[in-house]
Motif scaffolding. Structure first.
Motif, PDB file in Angstrom:
ATOM      1  N   GLY A 116       0.812  -1.205   0.000  1.00 34.55           N
ATOM      2  CA  GLY A 116       0.000   0.000   0.000  1.00 34.55           C
ATOM      3  C   GLY A 116       0.843   1.251   0.000  1.00 34.55           C
ATOM      4  N   TYR A 117       0.199   2.365  -0.125  1.00 29.98           N
ATOM      5  CA  TYR A 117       0.937   3.613  -0.232  1.00 29.98           C
ATOM      6  C   TYR A 117       0.798   4.483   1.004  1.00 29.98           C
ATOM      7  N   SER A 118       0.153   4.000   2.031  1.00 29.57           N
ATOM      8  CA  SER A 118      -0.084   4.832   3.209  1.00 29.57           C
ATOM      9  C   SER A 118       1.141   4.958   4.105  1.00 29.57           C
ATOM     10  N   ARG A 119       2.160   4.188   3.835  1.00 29.23           N
ATOM     11  CA  ARG A 119       3.387   4.164   4.639  1.00 29.23           C
ATOM     12  C   ARG A 119       3.172   3.568   6.026  1.00 29.23           C
ATOM     13  N   THR A 120       1.973   3.114   6.313  1.00 28.49           N
ATOM     14  CA  THR A 120       1.711   2.413   7.567  1.00 28.49           C
ATOM     15  C   THR A 120       2.175   0.973   7.390  1.00 28.49           C
ATOM     16  N   PRO A 121       3.034   0.472   8.269  1.00 33.28           N
ATOM     17  CA  PRO A 121       3.499  -0.911   8.132  1.00 33.28           C
ATOM     18  C   PRO A 121       2.332  -1.900   8.144  1.00 33.28           C
ATOM     19  N   ASP A 141       4.780 -17.571  -0.057  1.00 38.81           N
ATOM     20  CA  ASP A 141       6.220 -17.689   0.163  1.00 38.81           C
ATOM     21  C   ASP A 141       6.856 -16.366   0.573  1.00 38.81           C
ATOM     22  N   ASP A 142       6.327 -15.268   0.068  1.00 39.94           N
ATOM     23  CA  ASP A 142       6.910 -13.960   0.370  1.00 39.94           C
ATOM     24  C   ASP A 142       6.215 -13.258   1.534  1.00 39.94           C
ATOM     25  N   LEU A 169       5.292  -8.536   5.029  1.00 38.96           N
ATOM     26  CA  LEU A 169       5.064  -8.074   6.397  1.00 38.96           C
ATOM     27  C   LEU A 169       6.178  -7.139   6.865  1.00 38.96           C
ATOM     28  N   GLU A 170       7.344  -7.300   6.262  1.00 41.30           N
ATOM     29  CA  GLU A 170       8.531  -6.500   6.585  1.00 41.30           C
ATOM     30  C   GLU A 170       8.952  -6.632   8.039  1.00 41.30           C
ATOM     31  N   THR A 171       8.566  -7.731   8.655  1.00 47.13           N
ATOM     32  CA  THR A 171       8.909  -8.004  10.052  1.00 47.13           C
ATOM     33  C   THR A 171       8.982  -9.515  10.238  1.00 47.13           C
ATOM     34  N   LYS A 172       9.954  -9.962  11.001  1.00 50.11           N
ATOM     35  CA  LYS A 172      10.042 -11.379  11.334  1.00 50.11           C
ATOM     36  C   LYS A 172       9.188 -11.633  12.577  1.00 50.11           C
ATOM     37  N   ILE A 173       8.215 -12.506  12.439  1.00 56.96           N
ATOM     38  CA  ILE A 173       7.360 -12.844  13.586  1.00 56.96           C
ATOM     39  C   ILE A 173       7.480 -14.326  13.923  1.00 56.96           C
ATOM     40  N   ILE A 174       8.563 -14.943  13.502  1.00 49.78           N
ATOM     41  CA  ILE A 174       8.746 -16.376  13.714  1.00 49.78           C
ATOM     42  C   ILE A 174       8.626 -16.741  15.192  1.00 49.78           C
ATOM     43  N   HIS A 175       9.140 -15.900  16.071  1.00 44.80           N
ATOM     44  CA  HIS A 175       9.070 -16.165  17.515  1.00 44.80           C
ATOM     45  C   HIS A 175       7.645 -16.038  18.059  1.00 44.80           C
ATOM     46  N   GLN A 176       6.730 -15.485  17.257  1.00 43.40           N
ATOM     47  CA  GLN A 176       5.338 -15.316  17.689  1.00 43.40           C
ATOM     48  C   GLN A 176       4.425 -16.431  17.179  1.00 43.40           C
TER      49      GLN A 176
END
Length: 89
Positions: free
Chosen positions: A24-29, A49-50, A55-62
């Motif tokens: 998106g273009y809102s710049r909100t993650p 796969d992507d 998400l631009e964040t690793k949430i593997i621990h979650q």
């Protein structure tokens, strides 16, 4: 926002030679848009796969283990039939 104003914002965006993000273009993650907080346990089903790059964040621990109840379920399907099948599981 009116359609004309929306189109004006898009044209201005591209006129400034900026690229639109795939999320998106809102710049909100995206993680914020989805409401995923650091303390939440997340269950992913059929994620692309992507997923993590979008998400631009690793949430593997979650991610949930089999014994945990998720706070957030992110289900990806392509058809209504697939959705119904996943909801029955």
């Amino acid at each position: 926002m009116t359609v004309a104003r929306y189109h004006s914002r898009i044209e201005t965006y591209f006129a400034n030679n900026q690229q639109m993000s795939t999320t998106g273009y809102s710049r909100t993650p995206l993680i914020k848009k989805l409401g995923i907080k650091p303390e939440m346990k997340v269950l992913l089903l059929n994620q692309p796969d992507d997923y993590y790059s979008l998400l631009e964040t690793k949430i593997i621990h979650q991610l949930c283990t089999k014994n945990q109840t998720p706070d957030f379920v992110h289900l990806f399907v392509k058809t209504e039939k697939e959705f119904i099948s996943e909801m029955k599981n």
